[in-house]
Design an enzyme around this catalytic site. Structure first.
Site, PDB file in Angstrom:
ATOM      1  N   LEU A   1      27.843  59.735  44.194  1.00 57.91           N
ATOM      2  CA  LEU A   1      29.072  59.152  44.728  1.00 57.91           C
ATOM      3  C   LEU A   1      28.808  57.825  45.453  1.00 57.91           C
ATOM      4  O   LEU A   1      29.359  57.560  46.514  1.00 57.91           O
ATOM      5  CB  LEU A   1      29.780  60.133  45.673  1.00 57.91           C
ATOM      6  N   CYS A   2      27.943  56.997  44.870  1.00 57.04           N
ATOM      7  CA  CYS A   2      27.677  55.678  45.451  1.00 57.04           C
ATOM      8  C   CYS A   2      27.758  54.606  44.368  1.00 57.04           C
ATOM      9  O   CYS A   2      26.921  53.697  44.304  1.00 57.04           O
ATOM     10  CB  CYS A   2      26.329  55.651  46.159  1.00 57.04           C
ATOM     11  N   GLY A   3      28.758  54.733  43.509  1.00 57.32           N
ATOM     12  CA  GLY A   3      28.985  53.725  42.486  1.00 57.32           C
ATOM     13  C   GLY A   3      27.864  53.675  41.460  1.00 57.32           C
ATOM     14  O   GLY A   3      27.266  54.682  41.096  1.00 57.32           O
TER      15      GLY A   3
END
Length: 303
Positions: A88-90
């Site tokens: 969930l960090c691109g």
């Protein structure tokens, strides 16, 4: 068209998702400042120790450490991949793993064997998935770099370099530029660089002269106390520790920044979807009410 109850369920589901992404955005924002301060505090030390190491390569000490020997025939290399433990960090992890995969393919085309070390859960999963030769690993690094844990995994690569099993060691990490931008970097750790390049710039190649970007105009020589061996051994140990620590610190600062941006985008998209669903819900509800009124009026007229 979906029923009113179904649309209401969708709206509630998206609202719950938005609460989660909003909370993750706020947590990442609070951690981001500390991670950036830690990264910026360590960057001058990492740059300086690499600069001193570059000067040492141009000097002529009485003692030559194995880290200072440039090997002309490269038969094997080690790659230390620094990634995050969580998602969930691109595209942060995707970018660095794509860079490492391209480097591994280039090494394979040249007949150079590659052994890898994973620092972070995502990197471990990636290297396992592609079937890379994994010699050491360290996961669940937390929010603060712990040098004692990192050195254990790196020591395997360093020992193999000293023993001659590999001829170079590289570190792949994300270089923090600003909150909106993080660049994947491929940095040569060993042998020592021969130029004064920024240790966390993006390197486009791994050739023999990759570090000769900026040569010093002056010759360098030093006076060692108590002796050259003890000083150089200690210095080069700090060199390895400093660059590995800074690589992990850069990646952690990049992780929190990328996660905050990604979660903000997710929250904004969720808000947009909620607005569209509410519009559909109101139209469906209005159509149902209109239909009921028509039925009542029609029934009254028939009577």
């Amino acid at each position: 068209m979906a029923g009113i109850k179904e649309i209401r369920t969708k709206i509630k589901s998206v609202q719950n998702t938005r609460k989660i992404t909003k909370a993750m955005e706020m947590v990442a924002a609070s951690k981001m400042r500390k991670a950036q301060d830690r990264m910026r505090a360590g960057r001058p030390y990492a740059t300086k120790v690499r600069e001193i190491a570059a000067h040492l390569m141009q000097a002529h000490p009485d003692y030559t450490h194995p880290f200072m020997i440039e090997r002309s025939d490269v038969k094997g290399v080690g790659i230390v991949l620094v990634t995050t433990d969580k998602g969930l960090c691109g595209g942060l992890n995707t970018n660095i793993t794509r860079l490492v995969l391209s480097r591994i393919k280039e090494f394979d085309q040249q007949g150079i064997k590659v052994q890898t070390t994973a620092l972070g859960n995502k990197g471990l999963s990636f290297l396992t998935r592609i079937g890379a030769n994994l010699v050491s690993q360290e996961v669940q690094l937390g929010d603060t770099p712990n040098l004692e844990r990192l050195i254990g995994a790196i020591k395997v690569q360093v020992d193999d370099f000293i023993d001659g099993k590999i001829d170079a060691v590289y570190v792949a990490t994300n270089r923090f530029v600003n909150t909106m931008k993080q660049e994947p970097s491929f940095i040569r750790l060993l042998p020592l660089p021969s130029g004064l390049a920024d240790p966390f710039q993006t390197e486009s190649s791994f050739s023999k002269d990759e570090d000769s970007v900026l040569k010093s105009k002056y010759g360098w020589d030093y006076i060692y106390e108590p002796d050259s061996k003890s000083v150089i051994d200690d210095l080069l140990q700090r060199y390895v520790e400093g660059l590995v620590y800074q690589a992990v610190a850069e990646n952690m600062a990049s992780e929190q920044s990328a996660r905050m941006v990604a979660m903000k985008a997710a929250s904004d998209n969720a808000k947009k979807i909620i607005g569209e669903l509410e519009l559909v819900y109101n139209k469906t509800r209005q159509a149902a009410i209109t239909k009921e009124i028509s039925e009542i009026v029609g029934g009254a007229a028939a009577v």
